[in-house]
Write an enzyme that holds these catalytic residues in place. Structure first.
Site, PDB file in Angstrom:
ATOM      1  N   LYS A 137       0.891  -1.269  -0.031  1.00 53.63           N
ATOM      2  CA  LYS A 137       0.050   0.197   0.023  1.00 53.63           C
ATOM      3  C   LYS A 137       0.853   1.367  -0.062  1.00 53.63           C
ATOM      4  O   LYS A 137       0.525   2.163   0.840  1.00 53.63           O
ATOM      5  CB  LYS A 137      -1.029  -0.330   0.814  1.00 53.63           C
ATOM      6  CG  LYS A 137      -1.985  -1.226   1.302  1.00 53.63           C
ATOM      7  CD  LYS A 137      -2.924  -1.059   2.316  1.00 53.63           C
ATOM      8  CE  LYS A 137      -3.842  -2.336   2.382  1.00 53.63           C
ATOM      9  NZ  LYS A 137      -3.281  -3.512   2.693  1.00 53.63           N
ATOM     10  N   ARG A 138       1.759   1.296  -0.918  1.00 53.31           N
ATOM     11  CA  ARG A 138       2.871   2.337  -0.942  1.00 53.31           C
ATOM     12  C   ARG A 138       2.094   3.538  -1.789  1.00 53.31           C
ATOM     13  O   ARG A 138       1.267   3.370  -2.512  1.00 53.31           O
ATOM     14  CB  ARG A 138       4.097   1.987  -1.553  1.00 53.31           C
ATOM     15  CG  ARG A 138       5.116   0.990  -0.945  1.00 53.31           C
ATOM     16  CD  ARG A 138       5.207   1.322   0.578  1.00 53.31           C
ATOM     17  NE  ARG A 138       6.391   0.500   0.872  1.00 53.31           N
ATOM     18  CZ  ARG A 138       6.386  -0.339   1.934  1.00 53.31           C
ATOM     19  NH1 ARG A 138       4.901  -0.466   2.400  1.00 53.31           N
ATOM     20  NH2 ARG A 138       7.393  -0.836   2.349  1.00 53.31           N
TER      21      ARG A 138
END
Length: 279
Positions: free
Chosen positions: A97-98
């Protein structure tokens, strides 16, 4: 040129069944397996899941945070798990989830999507809430490397609504805006685009959203969070054919025995295939 992620994912789901199993070695699950919450427990857990499932499920999805908490040695376990899972034929979606901007987003992309990176994965989860355009470095590198992205759009956590359901000046909410961006990325791709959305299977009727983005829909929430395979057609409608249902605890709680893990994943894959076959 590397075959695009969307084409490889479509083939893997057709051949192995439409199922993604998480690799989530959190403290309580390690304890349930009789393992210590330490590096040895992490390594044993991850190896067991990969050995049991990588040659039979379409997708494995390691949650990076559960490895990162052990520092560099945990990352080394993650690297090995990714490489061994891919070698056994599973596609790996790195759940990290960057989300960032400019050179920082580019560095995140290179970490997981550059073909020579130790953590190279078939796809990466990303957060677009610095603006969809902030993801451009990841989009560009994914196209170059034949990887994919799963963009948070309509997530299953209740807190997500305050952002994802916020209405923009053009009358669309933020979640619908993200879906529209992804549809544009996937335009003209066959058999499936490589830029997917994360859409919770627990959200109920989503008929007021256009989920047919010509790309995959990663759907968490089946099993421990309360959704069932039978719920998928009602939630996703005609787009259910592109859904990649994610099950983590629902499969992993059957460990540490490899046979029990395989049996659980096979049951979920069969139930999902049956539920979506006539949709």
């Amino acid at each position: 040129m590397t075959e695009p992620f969307g084409a490889r994912l479509r083939r893997a789901m057709d051949e192995r069944g439409p199922l993604c199993v998480g690799i989530d070695p959190h403290t309580s699950l390690l304890a349930a397996w009789g393992l210590n919450d330490d590096l040895a427990g992490l390594e044993r857990f991850s190896r067991t899941v990969v050995d049991a499932l990588a040659d039979r499920v379409a997708v494995l999805k390691p949650q990076s945070a559960f490895f990162e908490r052990f520092g560099s040695r945990g990352i080394a376990v993650l690297e090995k798990s990714v490489q061994e899972a891919r070698a056994a034929g599973a596609l790996v979606v790195m759940d990290a989830k960057r989300g960032d901007i400019g050179s920082t987003m580019a560095a995140y992309a290179e970490t997981f999507l550059h073909k020579d990176a130790p953590l190279f994965s078939d796809a990466l989860t990303v957060s677009p809430y610095l603006g969809y355009g902030s993801l451009k470095p990841a989009v560009d590198l994914a196209r170059e490397s034949g990887s994919g992205l799963f963009v948070l759009a309509l997530t299953s956590n209740p807190e997500g609504g305050e952002v994802q359901h916020a209405v923009r000046g053009d009358g669309r909410d933020v979640g619908a805006t993200m879906l529209a961006h992804l549809a544009a990325e996937n335009a003209g791709e066959a058999p499936l685009g490589s830029f997917g959305a994360v859409v919770g299977a627990t959200l109920g009727d989503l008929s007021f959203y256009d989920l047919d983005i010509n790309g995959p829909l990663l759907a968490p929430g089946i099993g421990a969070q309360g959704a069932t395979p039978a719920d998928l057609p009602a939630v996703f409608g005609a787009a259910v054919r592109h859904v990649v249902p994610n099950v983590s605890r629902g499969v992993l709680r059957h460990g540490p025995g490899a046979v029990a893990l395989r049996d659980a994943s096979d049951r979920f894959a069969d139930e999902i295939r049956t539920a979506t076959a006539t949709a």
